[in-house]
Design a protein around this motif. Structure first.
Motif, PDB file in Angstrom:
ATOM      1  N   GLY A 186     -34.891 -17.532   1.749  1.00 25.37           N
ATOM      2  CA  GLY A 186     -33.657 -16.854   2.477  1.00 25.37           C
ATOM      3  C   GLY A 186     -32.219 -17.526   2.404  1.00 25.37           C
ATOM      4  N   ALA A 187     -31.394 -16.948   2.980  1.00 22.12           N
ATOM      5  CA  ALA A 187     -30.081 -17.272   3.051  1.00 22.12           C
ATOM      6  C   ALA A 187     -29.271 -16.835   4.127  1.00 22.12           C
ATOM      7  CB  ALA A 187     -29.344 -16.789   1.613  1.00 22.12           C
ATOM      8  N   PRO A 188     -29.631 -17.644   5.168  1.00 21.22           N
ATOM      9  CA  PRO A 188     -29.003 -17.119   6.526  1.00 21.22           C
ATOM     10  C   PRO A 188     -27.470 -17.529   6.699  1.00 21.22           C
ATOM     11  CG  PRO A 188     -30.300 -19.352   6.647  1.00 21.22           C
ATOM     12  CD  PRO A 188     -30.535 -18.855   5.367  1.00 21.22           C
ATOM     13  N   GLY A 189     -26.858 -16.688   7.260  1.00 23.24           N
ATOM     14  CA  GLY A 189     -25.440 -17.094   7.924  1.00 23.24           C
ATOM     15  C   GLY A 189     -24.452 -17.572   6.422  1.00 23.24           C
ATOM     16  N   ASN A 190     -23.800 -18.537   6.594  1.00 24.61           N
ATOM     17  CA  ASN A 190     -23.045 -18.852   5.653  1.00 24.61           C
ATOM     18  C   ASN A 190     -23.539 -19.565   4.250  1.00 24.61           C
ATOM     19  OD1 ASN A 190     -20.418 -18.981   4.740  1.00 24.61           O
ATOM     20  ND2 ASN A 190     -19.862 -21.048   5.344  1.00 24.61           N
ATOM     21  N   THR A 191     -24.762 -19.346   4.103  1.00 24.78           N
ATOM     22  CA  THR A 191     -25.630 -20.161   3.008  1.00 24.78           C
ATOM     23  C   THR A 191     -25.242 -19.150   1.737  1.00 24.78           C
ATOM     24  OG1 THR A 191     -27.268 -20.503   4.088  1.00 24.78           O
ATOM     25  CG2 THR A 191     -27.752 -20.462   1.866  1.00 24.78           C
ATOM     26  N   THR A 192     -24.832 -19.847   0.806  1.00 27.91           N
ATOM     27  CA  THR A 192     -24.154 -19.016  -0.326  1.00 27.91           C
ATOM     28  C   THR A 192     -24.808 -19.612  -1.861  1.00 27.91           C
ATOM     29  OG1 THR A 192     -22.438 -20.587  -0.960  1.00 27.91           O
ATOM     30  CG2 THR A 192     -21.799 -18.859   0.302  1.00 27.91           C
ATOM     31  N   PRO A 193     -24.970 -18.952  -2.743  1.00 27.87           N
ATOM     32  CA  PRO A 193     -25.770 -19.314  -4.134  1.00 27.87           C
ATOM     33  C   PRO A 193     -25.049 -20.575  -4.607  1.00 27.87           C
ATOM     34  CG  PRO A 193     -25.255 -16.794  -4.182  1.00 27.87           C
ATOM     35  CD  PRO A 193     -24.305 -17.554  -2.794  1.00 27.87           C
ATOM     36  N   VAL A 194     -25.911 -21.291  -5.492  1.00 28.55           N
ATOM     37  CA  VAL A 194     -25.588 -22.371  -6.309  1.00 28.55           C
ATOM     38  C   VAL A 194     -25.026 -21.777  -7.538  1.00 28.55           C
ATOM     39  CG1 VAL A 194     -26.142 -24.579  -7.476  1.00 28.55           C
ATOM     40  CG2 VAL A 194     -27.278 -23.972  -5.560  1.00 28.55           C
ATOM     41  N   VAL A 195     -23.419 -22.288  -7.640  1.00 28.75           N
ATOM     42  CA  VAL A 195     -22.728 -21.817  -8.534  1.00 28.75           C
ATOM     43  C   VAL A 195     -21.803 -22.822  -9.429  1.00 28.75           C
ATOM     44  CG1 VAL A 195     -22.431 -19.271  -7.919  1.00 28.75           C
ATOM     45  CG2 VAL A 195     -20.923 -21.087  -7.149  1.00 28.75           C
ATOM     46  N   GLY A 196     -21.307 -22.867 -10.380  1.00 25.24           N
ATOM     47  CA  GLY A 196     -20.447 -24.056 -11.019  1.00 25.24           C
ATOM     48  C   GLY A 196     -19.994 -23.361 -12.357  1.00 25.24           C
ATOM     49  N   THR A 197     -19.469 -24.515 -12.796  1.00 22.61           N
ATOM     50  CA  THR A 197     -19.028 -24.544 -14.376  1.00 22.61           C
ATOM     51  C   THR A 197     -19.451 -25.686 -15.209  1.00 22.61           C
ATOM     52  OG1 THR A 197     -16.930 -25.707 -13.905  1.00 22.61           O
ATOM     53  CG2 THR A 197     -16.624 -23.386 -13.538  1.00 22.61           C
ATOM     54  N   TYR A 198     -19.501 -25.516 -16.370  1.00 20.71           N
ATOM     55  CA  TYR A 198     -20.144 -26.542 -17.411  1.00 20.71           C
ATOM     56  C   TYR A 198     -19.338 -26.326 -18.676  1.00 20.71           C
ATOM     57  CZ  TYR A 198     -23.820 -28.691 -20.230  1.00 20.71           C
ATOM     58  OH  TYR A 198     -24.483 -29.447 -20.998  1.00 20.71           O
ATOM     59  N   ASN A 199     -19.278 -27.690 -19.326  1.00 24.81           N
ATOM     60  CA  ASN A 199     -18.429 -27.718 -20.569  1.00 24.81           C
ATOM     61  C   ASN A 199     -19.917 -28.296 -21.588  1.00 24.81           C
ATOM     62  OD1 ASN A 199     -17.517 -28.613 -22.973  1.00 24.81           O
ATOM     63  ND2 ASN A 199     -15.519 -29.210 -21.947  1.00 24.81           N
ATOM     64  N   PRO A 200     -20.299 -27.401 -22.324  1.00 20.92           N
ATOM     65  CA  PRO A 200     -21.549 -27.808 -23.111  1.00 20.92           C
ATOM     66  C   PRO A 200     -21.274 -28.920 -24.283  1.00 20.92           C
ATOM     67  CG  PRO A 200     -21.584 -25.483 -23.064  1.00 20.92           C
ATOM     68  CD  PRO A 200     -20.159 -26.075 -22.658  1.00 20.92           C
ATOM     69  N   ALA A 201     -19.874 -29.072 -24.528  1.00 28.51           N
ATOM     70  CA  ALA A 201     -19.481 -30.150 -25.533  1.00 28.51           C
ATOM     71  C   ALA A 201     -19.314 -31.464 -24.758  1.00 28.51           C
ATOM     72  CB  ALA A 201     -18.057 -29.808 -26.050  1.00 28.51           C
TER      73      ALA A 201
END
Length: 357
Positions: A186-201
């Motif tokens: 579940g994702a109740p209320g203000n729960t948001t997905p895990v997101v982000g940025t990445y530099n593979p180098a």
């Protein structure tokens, strides 16, 4: 009248042959590059700090019930070292940061006699309204008593997504799940997905998510988490890179990218989520990842993080359901061979023309 040697009827087979040679190589390359790569290892965290009322590095920010990540209203932590007490800076724990592929469970007992939390692997315990809280990942969530998967983060190019359903906070003899999605999905209320940025180098990353508190004195509140630092791939005891189980010795992060300010929280944007709710290891395409890692500095063999600077470079080649990853040099070679074949056909046609003249 003699038949012209260069006609559409004669050119068409040549072009078809060239397309047959070059097309599959280009198609395979484009398909394979889209395959997501599971990142198994340690997401070391850079200690949070405050400047000009805005936090950078790794920090927590609590939003009051009914609020939003971007505009609040926010909860003020009187123990915060920031002039804006809604930010609570966090420091790396004994393992250097968040480990993916395995758990960093809280100890037993989880609290001391004053209610201070004793977990210390992910982040160091920090004071929150007079009592220290700590973070951990547990196979069985202490609050809901539901099974939760081990943390998983997936890279799709420079974008990150994942499943941190086992992430929780202990504070004042109480447990609060702070994962996304919640145990059970579940994702109740203000729960948001895990997101982000990445530099593979370089390995530098930023992870953000929000998780609403369900039950207890903070029911309806939500916590916005901002983790920054450097990803260190797991390694076997022989020092060879590993894509399976996580090693116990993780190096400390070097320089990291600055975290976005309060007005740029990606956790508050549904468009930024990119469907990260379904990015657990079980839903990602099957893939084999080979990582080549070069590190400069003193290694740690004691299982404790090495807090000296680490220069890390990695190269990842992915094999997945989309096909194998075709190197650029091979595509160029195939194209040249196709061009030579076309030239040969045209030369033959020219020779035949001269013979008929």
């Amino acid at each position: 009248m003699k038949e012209r040697w260069l006609t559409p009827r004669r050119i068409a087979p040549c072009l078809l042959a060239a397309a047959t040679l070059v097309g599959p190589a280009l198609l395979v390359t484009g398909t394979a590059s889209a395959a997501p790569t599971p990142l198994v290892g340690t997401f070391t965290v850079t200690a949070g700090s405050c400047s000009g009322g805005t936090a950078s590095g790794t920090y927590l920010r609590m939003v009051l019930s009914g609020g939003s990540n971007a505009s609040g209203p926010y909860f003020s932590n009187s123990d915060s070292s920031c002039s804006d007490n809604s930010y609570t800076p966090l420091a790396p724990g004994s393992s250097g940061g968040l480990v993916t592929g395995s758990y960093q469970a809280q100890p037993s007992p989880a609290f001391d006699g004053s209610g201070n939390a004793l977990a210390h692997e992910i982040t160091a315990p920090v004071a929150f309204e007079g009592v220290k809280f700590a973070t951990a990942t547990n196979p069985t969530d202490p609050q809901t008593q539901l099974a939760a998967p081990a943390p998983s983060i997936v890279a799709n190019g420079t974008a990150l997504s994942g499943n941190l359903g086992s992430f929780g906070v202990s504070w004042n003899n109480q447990e609060f799940n702070q994962g996304s999605p919640k145990p059970g999905g579940g994702a109740p209320g203000n729960t948001t997905p895990v997101v982000g940025t990445y530099n593979p180098a370089t390995g530098t990353y930023t992870l953000q998510w929000s998780s609403q508190v369900v039950g207890g004195p903070f029911n309806g509140f939500s916590a916005f988490w901002n983790l920054t630092g450097r990803f260190i791939p797991a390694a076997t005891s022989s020092g060879a890179p590993s894509t399976g189980q996580t090693g116990s010795g993780a190096s400390s992060a070097g320089p990291s990218a600055a975290a976005p300010g309060a007005g740029s929280h990606v956790g508050s944007s549904a468009a930024a989520s990119g469907g990260a709710n379904s990015a657990s290891t079980t839903s990602a395409p099957s893939a084999t990842t080979t990582t080549t890692t070069t590190a400069a500095g003193n290694g740690s063999t004691s299982g404790q993080p090495n807090h000296r600077a680490v220069a890390l470079s990695s190269r990842t080649v992915t094999t997945g359901q989309g096909g194998w990853h075709s190197p650029i040099w091979l595509v160029v070679l195939v194209a040249l061979l196709a061009l030579l074949g076309l030239t040969g056909v045209l030369w033959s046609e020219r020779s035949l023309r001269r013979q008929h003249q």
